[in-house]
Motif scaffolding. Structure first.
Motif, PDB file in Angstrom:
ATOM      1  N   LEU A 133      -1.821   8.284   5.497  1.00 31.58           N
ATOM      2  CA  LEU A 133      -1.262   9.332   4.416  1.00 31.58           C
ATOM      3  C   LEU A 133       0.077   9.638   4.798  1.00 31.58           C
ATOM      4  CD1 LEU A 133      -4.782  11.056   4.128  1.00 31.58           C
ATOM      5  CD2 LEU A 133      -3.603   9.802   2.355  1.00 31.58           C
ATOM      6  N   ARG A 134       0.815   8.851   5.500  1.00 33.36           N
ATOM      7  CA  ARG A 134       2.084   9.151   5.981  1.00 33.36           C
ATOM      8  C   ARG A 134       3.075   9.254   4.700  1.00 33.36           C
ATOM      9  NH1 ARG A 134       3.619   3.966   9.062  1.00 33.36           N
ATOM     10  NH2 ARG A 134       2.445   2.993   7.482  1.00 33.36           N
ATOM     11  N   THR A 135       2.917   8.713   3.604  1.00 33.78           N
ATOM     12  CA  THR A 135       3.572   9.019   2.358  1.00 33.78           C
ATOM     13  C   THR A 135       3.482  10.566   2.164  1.00 33.78           C
ATOM     14  OG1 THR A 135       3.515   7.059   1.873  1.00 33.78           O
ATOM     15  CG2 THR A 135       4.183   8.567   0.113  1.00 33.78           C
ATOM     16  N   PHE A 136       2.269  11.118   2.219  1.00 33.52           N
ATOM     17  CA  PHE A 136       2.222  12.341   1.518  1.00 33.52           C
ATOM     18  C   PHE A 136       2.752  13.406   2.733  1.00 33.52           C
ATOM     19  CE2 PHE A 136      -0.762  10.102  -1.282  1.00 33.52           C
ATOM     20  CZ  PHE A 136      -0.670  10.730  -2.197  1.00 33.52           C
ATOM     21  N   GLN A 137       2.312  13.107   3.879  1.00 31.03           N
ATOM     22  CA  GLN A 137       2.769  13.764   4.947  1.00 31.03           C
ATOM     23  C   GLN A 137       4.389  14.033   4.767  1.00 31.03           C
ATOM     24  OE1 GLN A 137       0.723  12.059   8.445  1.00 31.03           O
ATOM     25  NE2 GLN A 137       0.386  14.202   9.004  1.00 31.03           N
ATOM     26  N   SER A 138       5.053  12.823   4.539  1.00 31.65           N
ATOM     27  CA  SER A 138       6.511  13.055   4.592  1.00 31.65           C
ATOM     28  C   SER A 138       7.084  13.804   3.487  1.00 31.65           C
ATOM     29  CB  SER A 138       7.185  11.626   4.687  1.00 31.65           C
ATOM     30  OG  SER A 138       6.855  10.901   3.403  1.00 31.65           O
ATOM     31  N   ARG A 139       6.393  13.980   2.411  1.00 31.64           N
ATOM     32  CA  ARG A 139       6.637  14.608   1.345  1.00 31.64           C
ATOM     33  C   ARG A 139       6.081  15.918   1.239  1.00 31.64           C
ATOM     34  NH1 ARG A 139       6.805   9.781  -3.380  1.00 31.64           N
ATOM     35  NH2 ARG A 139       8.164   8.513  -1.925  1.00 31.64           N
ATOM     36  N   GLY A 140       5.522  16.618   2.441  1.00 32.81           N
ATOM     37  CA  GLY A 140       5.328  17.938   2.586  1.00 32.81           C
ATOM     38  C   GLY A 140       3.803  18.219   2.316  1.00 32.81           C
ATOM     39  N   GLN A 166       0.811  -1.145  -0.057  1.00 32.62           N
ATOM     40  CA  GLN A 166      -0.047  -0.183  -0.085  1.00 32.62           C
ATOM     41  C   GLN A 166       0.878   1.088   0.103  1.00 32.62           C
ATOM     42  OE1 GLN A 166      -3.604   0.245   2.470  1.00 32.62           O
ATOM     43  NE2 GLN A 166      -2.876   1.985   3.497  1.00 32.62           N
ATOM     44  N   LEU A 167       1.916   1.120   0.748  1.00 32.73           N
ATOM     45  CA  LEU A 167       2.736   2.390   0.805  1.00 32.73           C
ATOM     46  C   LEU A 167       3.318   2.627  -0.572  1.00 32.73           C
ATOM     47  CD1 LEU A 167       4.385   2.048   4.598  1.00 32.73           C
ATOM     48  CD2 LEU A 167       2.542   3.720   3.693  1.00 32.73           C
ATOM     49  N   GLN A 168       4.003   1.483  -1.033  1.00 39.88           N
ATOM     50  CA  GLN A 168       4.592   1.682  -2.659  1.00 39.88           C
ATOM     51  C   GLN A 168       3.353   2.343  -3.640  1.00 39.88           C
ATOM     52  OE1 GLN A 168       5.659  -2.455  -3.489  1.00 39.88           O
ATOM     53  NE2 GLN A 168       7.300  -2.369  -2.130  1.00 39.88           N
ATOM     54  N   THR A 169       2.081   1.972  -3.527  1.00 40.03           N
ATOM     55  CA  THR A 169       1.160   2.411  -4.338  1.00 40.03           C
ATOM     56  C   THR A 169       0.750   3.951  -3.890  1.00 40.03           C
ATOM     57  OG1 THR A 169      -0.078   0.397  -4.360  1.00 40.03           O
ATOM     58  CG2 THR A 169      -1.454   2.457  -4.710  1.00 40.03           C
TER      59      THR A 169
END
Length: 352
Positions: free
Chosen positions: A134-141, A104-107
């Protein structure tokens, strides 16, 4: 080693695969369906695209992008009749939680990478309550902001009835005794009359110009994506009316409702909501999203209908300079008035 997902804008020929993914996903909704977005485009002048993430030729996630344009440029954002415009993830058929989370995180990473590069002055999406990682989005600003709605579980109507406020149950019973009936028909004029009354009485927004709204509702009816429900008096008058979005996903959405001012004390709104829930449950829908939970009397009514507060997440990317300046200019008069009021209060205090 598992292949990483790739992203692309889907061709219309791929839309049936996307519809199947939306229908099967807990994150899905009618708002992500191409036929619904097409109807909204015709009514508002926007356009839509579907960005999908694929792995081994299977759609594993994506997002439907409803784009509008103004003098500042193109943008994507939730709006009226588009309460959700967020991510749709396809559950991984994997018994190992760690592996499922990793995929899921890869997606998410693939979708974020593609979204971040879209030439949009504003990009904001709101996902349903099931899409919370939504950690992926948070980590990218990107920012992650909580919003709320009320959702009624109608998979067990007996249990749903016990969650309805006692006074509302009394009103529903009284309306039944007085001969009110639920109808589902094409009486748009009655619906819009009550929609306009609600606008004038409470300051509620008008969703679309009248004839554009008529065509929009007609298109939804023809595509089995929405219907009008009415509570009718024994003499045929419409006491309350609402627009419900349907489609193949098991969650329906009540998006617009109104009631006759002269009949407000009758309780027709409660009657209509409950009878419509019964009808939706009989058709196989498992829940009804009452749409939004701002702190106001309408929200109190939604909670009294047995709705459970549900967290949604809105995810904005930083606006570009055109949109920031536009917002600043739009709010300048209001900020100037507040400044004048503060100055007057200070000067009055000094005079005393």
């Amino acid at each position: 080693m598992a292949t990483l997902p790739t992203t692309r804008i889907l061709d219309p020929a791929d839309y049936p695969r996307w519809v199947a993914a939306v229908t099967a996903s807990p994150d899905g909704s009618v708002y992500s369906l191409p036929e619904y977005l097409d109807a909204l485009c015709v009514a508002t002048g926007g356009r839509f695209r579907v960005l999908a993430a694929e792995r081994d030729d299977h759609i594993v996630g994506g997002i439907a992008l409803f784009e509008c344009r103004d003098r500042r440029g193109a943008y994507v954002s939730p709006r009226r009749l588009l309460y959700y415009n967020g991510l749709v993830l396809v559950p991984h058929a994997c018994s190992c939680p760690a592996t499922a989370t990793s995929r899921q995180l890869q997606t998410m990473a693939a979708l974020e990478h593609a979204l971040a590069r879209l030439p949009l002055g504003r990009l904001r999406f709101k996902s349903r309550s099931t899409c919370t990682d939504l950690r992926t989005f948070q980590s990218r600003g990107w920012s992650v902001q909580p919003t709320y709605t009320y959702v009624v579980d109608i998979s067990d109507l007996a249990s749903a009835w016990t969650r309805v406020d006692k006074n509302h149950r009394r009103l529903i019973g009284r309306c039944t005794e007085q001969g009110l009936q639920l109808s589902m028909d094409d009486d748009f004029d009655a619906f819009h009359h009550l929609h306009l009354q609600t606008h004038e009485r409470k300051g509620a927004p008008l969703y679309l110009p009248r004839e554009a709204f008529r065509r929009f509702v007609k298109t939804l009816r023809e595509r089995n994506l929405g219907r009008l429900y009415h509570a009718r008096m024994p003499d045929g008058r419409v006491a309350a009316s609402q627009l419900v979005l349907t489609g193949p996903h098991p969650v329906s959405h009540t998006v617009c409702a109104g009631a006759e001012a002269a009949l407000l004390s009758l309780g027709a709104s409660a009657f209509l909501r409950w009878r419509a829930l019964e009808h939706l449950a009989a058709e196989g829908y498992r829940a009804n999203d009452l749409t939004d939970a701002e702190l106001n009397p309408v929200t109190t009514f939604k909670s009294q209908m047995g709705g459970e507060l549900s967290l949604c997440l809105e995810v904005p990317r930083a606006d570009d300079i055109r949109f920031r300046l536009g917002d600043w200019a739009t709010t300048l008069p209001q900020r100037a008035r507040r400044g004048v009021h503060r100055a007057l209060r200070r000067s009055t205090g000094m005079a005393e």
